[in-house]
Design a protein around this motif. Structure first.
Motif, PDB file in Angstrom:
ATOM      1  N   GLY A  42      66.088  22.878  27.651  1.00  0.00           N
ATOM      2  CA  GLY A  42      66.224  21.775  28.579  1.00  0.00           C
ATOM      3  C   GLY A  42      65.601  21.993  29.944  1.00  0.00           C
ATOM      4  O   GLY A  42      65.576  21.056  30.767  1.00  0.00           O
ATOM      5  N   VAL A  43      65.086  23.198  30.210  1.00  0.00           N
ATOM      6  CA  VAL A  43      64.476  23.454  31.519  1.00  0.00           C
ATOM      7  C   VAL A  43      63.055  24.006  31.422  1.00  0.00           C
ATOM      8  O   VAL A  43      62.226  23.738  32.289  1.00  0.00           O
ATOM      9  N   ILE A  44      62.763  24.774  30.374  1.00  0.00           N
ATOM     10  CA  ILE A  44      61.440  25.383  30.257  1.00  0.00           C
ATOM     11  C   ILE A  44      60.368  24.295  30.156  1.00  0.00           C
ATOM     12  O   ILE A  44      60.536  23.294  29.453  1.00  0.00           O
ATOM     13  N   GLY A  45      59.306  24.462  30.917  1.00  0.00           N
ATOM     14  CA  GLY A  45      58.218  23.498  30.885  1.00  0.00           C
ATOM     15  C   GLY A  45      58.371  22.322  31.830  1.00  0.00           C
ATOM     16  O   GLY A  45      57.466  21.508  31.950  1.00  0.00           O
ATOM     17  N   ASP A  46      59.502  22.236  32.519  1.00  0.00           N
ATOM     18  CA  ASP A  46      59.746  21.146  33.455  1.00  0.00           C
ATOM     19  C   ASP A  46      59.751  21.715  34.879  1.00  0.00           C
ATOM     20  O   ASP A  46      60.665  22.461  35.256  1.00  0.00           O
ATOM     21  N   ALA A  47      58.731  21.360  35.645  1.00  0.00           N
ATOM     22  CA  ALA A  47      58.569  21.910  36.988  1.00  0.00           C
ATOM     23  C   ALA A  47      59.749  21.606  37.902  1.00  0.00           C
ATOM     24  O   ALA A  47      59.969  22.299  38.899  1.00  0.00           O
ATOM     25  N   ARG A  48      60.514  20.582  37.584  1.00  0.00           N
ATOM     26  CA  ARG A  48      61.672  20.254  38.417  1.00  0.00           C
ATOM     27  C   ARG A  48      62.743  21.322  38.340  1.00  0.00           C
ATOM     28  O   ARG A  48      63.566  21.461  39.261  1.00  0.00           O
ATOM     29  N   TYR A  49      62.740  22.059  37.243  1.00  0.00           N
ATOM     30  CA  TYR A  49      63.829  22.995  36.987  1.00  0.00           C
ATOM     31  C   TYR A  49      63.391  24.453  36.919  1.00  0.00           C
ATOM     32  O   TYR A  49      64.224  25.322  36.668  1.00  0.00           O
ATOM     33  N   MET A  50      62.099  24.694  37.147  1.00  0.00           N
ATOM     34  CA  MET A  50      61.594  26.057  37.020  1.00  0.00           C
ATOM     35  C   MET A  50      61.015  26.545  38.342  1.00  0.00           C
ATOM     36  O   MET A  50      60.544  25.758  39.167  1.00  0.00           O
ATOM     37  N   GLN A  51      61.050  27.855  38.535  1.00  0.00           N
ATOM     38  CA  GLN A  51      60.417  28.451  39.701  1.00  0.00           C
ATOM     39  C   GLN A  51      58.898  28.371  39.558  1.00  0.00           C
ATOM     40  O   GLN A  51      58.370  27.972  38.521  1.00  0.00           O
ATOM     41  N   ALA A  52      58.189  28.787  40.585  1.00  0.00           N
ATOM     42  CA  ALA A  52      56.730  28.711  40.598  1.00  0.00           C
ATOM     43  C   ALA A  52      56.100  29.522  39.471  1.00  0.00           C
ATOM     44  O   ALA A  52      54.999  29.213  39.022  1.00  0.00           O
ATOM     45  N   ASP A  53      56.803  30.546  38.981  1.00  0.00           N
ATOM     46  CA  ASP A  53      56.254  31.346  37.880  1.00  0.00           C
ATOM     47  C   ASP A  53      56.361  30.630  36.540  1.00  0.00           C
ATOM     48  O   ASP A  53      55.839  31.098  35.529  1.00  0.00           O
ATOM     49  N   SER A  54      57.042  29.484  36.520  1.00  0.00           N
ATOM     50  CA  SER A  54      57.231  28.674  35.301  1.00  0.00           C
ATOM     51  C   SER A  54      57.965  29.421  34.196  1.00  0.00           C
ATOM     52  O   SER A  54      57.906  29.038  33.033  1.00  0.00           O
ATOM     53  N   HIS A  57      61.204  31.509  35.162  1.00  0.00           N
ATOM     54  CA  HIS A  57      62.612  31.625  35.545  1.00  0.00           C
ATOM     55  C   HIS A  57      63.109  30.299  36.118  1.00  0.00           C
ATOM     56  O   HIS A  57      62.394  29.646  36.879  1.00  0.00           O
ATOM     57  N   PRO A  58      64.323  29.907  35.790  1.00  0.00           N
ATOM     58  CA  PRO A  58      64.850  28.641  36.308  1.00  0.00           C
ATOM     59  C   PRO A  58      65.129  28.704  37.806  1.00  0.00           C
ATOM     60  O   PRO A  58      65.515  29.759  38.332  1.00  0.00           O
ATOM     61  N   ASN A  59      64.925  27.586  38.480  1.00  0.00           N
ATOM     62  CA  ASN A  59      65.320  27.477  39.886  1.00  0.00           C
ATOM     63  C   ASN A  59      66.791  27.061  39.924  1.00  0.00           C
ATOM     64  O   ASN A  59      67.423  26.905  38.868  1.00  0.00           O
ATOM     65  N   PRO A  60      67.387  26.898  41.097  1.00  0.00           N
ATOM     66  CA  PRO A  60      68.807  26.536  41.147  1.00  0.00           C
ATOM     67  C   PRO A  60      69.157  25.280  40.351  1.00  0.00           C
ATOM     68  O   PRO A  60      70.206  25.228  39.694  1.00  0.00           O
ATOM     69  N   ALA A  61      68.282  24.280  40.365  1.00  0.00           N
ATOM     70  CA  ALA A  61      68.556  23.063  39.588  1.00  0.00           C
ATOM     71  C   ALA A  61      68.537  23.366  38.098  1.00  0.00           C
ATOM     72  O   ALA A  61      69.341  22.827  37.323  1.00  0.00           O
ATOM     73  N   GLY A  62      67.617  24.220  37.688  1.00  0.00           N
ATOM     74  CA  GLY A  62      67.554  24.620  36.286  1.00  0.00           C
ATOM     75  C   GLY A  62      68.763  25.425  35.871  1.00  0.00           C
ATOM     76  O   GLY A  62      69.292  25.260  34.760  1.00  0.00           O
ATOM     77  N   VAL A  63      69.212  26.313  36.757  1.00  0.00           N
ATOM     78  CA  VAL A  63      70.417  27.098  36.470  1.00  0.00           C
ATOM     79  C   VAL A  63      71.602  26.171  36.242  1.00  0.00           C
ATOM     80  O   VAL A  63      72.404  26.376  35.315  1.00  0.00           O
ATOM     81  N   ASP A  64      71.703  25.132  37.055  1.00  0.00           N
ATOM     82  CA  ASP A  64      72.825  24.197  36.905  1.00  0.00           C
ATOM     83  C   ASP A  64      72.796  23.508  35.537  1.00  0.00           C
ATOM     84  O   ASP A  64      73.852  23.285  34.925  1.00  0.00           O
ATOM     85  N   ILE A  65      71.608  23.169  35.059  1.00  0.00           N
ATOM     86  CA  ILE A  65      71.492  22.539  33.742  1.00  0.00           C
ATOM     87  C   ILE A  65      71.937  23.506  32.652  1.00  0.00           C
ATOM     88  O   ILE A  65      72.690  23.149  31.734  1.00  0.00           O
ATOM     89  N   ILE A  66      71.485  24.743  32.747  1.00  0.00           N
ATOM     90  CA  ILE A  66      71.859  25.757  31.760  1.00  0.00           C
ATOM     91  C   ILE A  66      73.363  25.971  31.759  1.00  0.00           C
ATOM     92  O   ILE A  66      74.006  26.040  30.707  1.00  0.00           O
ATOM     93  N   VAL A  67      73.934  26.075  32.948  1.00  0.00           N
ATOM     94  CA  VAL A  67      75.380  26.261  33.075  1.00  0.00           C
ATOM     95  C   VAL A  67      76.136  25.106  32.422  1.00  0.00           C
ATOM     96  O   VAL A  67      77.127  25.316  31.706  1.00  0.00           O
TER      97      VAL A  67
END
Length: 231
Positions: free
Chosen positions: A194-206, A208-218
């Protein structure tokens, strides 16, 4: 499960993830968490103690520690009225072999027996092209240790990147379902679902998840944890 990966630009990012998880110093990296650095703080006597034992995806690479997966998982569980502490025992760059070597040390350093262990290792094995048979052997050894200690487990899995080849992917992707069945433990099949491949949820390295991505995973994993902690 491989359908989740087509948007993953793997060729350059595999190298980035290896560097990002290597524990080498860099200005934009989170500090590597070593087993000896994990703080031992006794949880409330009437609460549950959960240990998140994994690699950079657990450790919180690239985000503040109060934005990491273990911290946000604890926050989400408490928001549901659960009295729980989620201990961050993630180490960036860790393979299953390294995890096996430190598992008992980590468990022995806790103030008491945990009520649940989240186990999330194997991604770095895949990125380094290590033999899936050896990765499975190491994970089995860890699950044997946890079983011997009568510790409940939730297993979070990983999928092989497409450029690893179909044969490798078939062997690697089969590891987690097989272990979940063999040890009768809950499985969240793909940690980055649900987060991989979506720039809204991933860090610049594409990777690791950013905070928004972490929230989705959680949000996806918290129900598994709640069910496992239920009396």
């Amino acid at each position: 499960m491989a359908r989740h990966w087509p948007t993953y630009v793997v060729c350059g990012l595999i190298v980035q993830m290896l560097l990002g998880c290597s524990g080498e110093p860099a200005a934009n990296k989170a500090t590597t968490v070593n087993a000896s650095d994990v703080q031992v703080v006794a949880p409330k006597a009437d609460g549950n103690l959960v240990v998140a034992f994994g690699d950079s995806l657990y450790a919180g690479y690239g985000v503040a520690q109060n934005e990491s997966f273990p911290h946000e998982l604890e926050k989400a569980l408490k928001a549901k009225g659960e009295n729980v502490e989620v201990r961050n025992a993630g180490v960036s760059g860790e393979t299953t072999q390294a995890g096996l070597q430190r598992l008992e040390f980590t468990l022995d350093g806790l103030p008491r027996k945990p009520d649940l262990v989240l186990l999330g290792l194997g991604g770095n094995d895949m990125l380094r092209g290590l033999d899936p048979a050896q990765s499975e052997k190491n994970l089995r050894a860890m699950l044997d240790i946890l079983k011997a200690r009568k510790l409940p487990v939730v297993l979070t899995g990983m999928l092989a990147a497409p450029n690893m080849g179909a044969d490798y992917a078939t062997r690697f992707n089969a590891i987690y379902p097989a272990l979940a069945k063999a040890y009768d433990v809950p499985l969240y099949p793909f940690f980055l679902e649900g987060v991989i491949g979506d720039a809204r949820y991933m860090q610049a390295d594409s990777v690791h998840p950013n905070p928004a991505g972490v929230d989705i995973i959680v949000g996806k994993i918290a129900p598994l944890v709640s069910d496992k902690l239920a009396p």
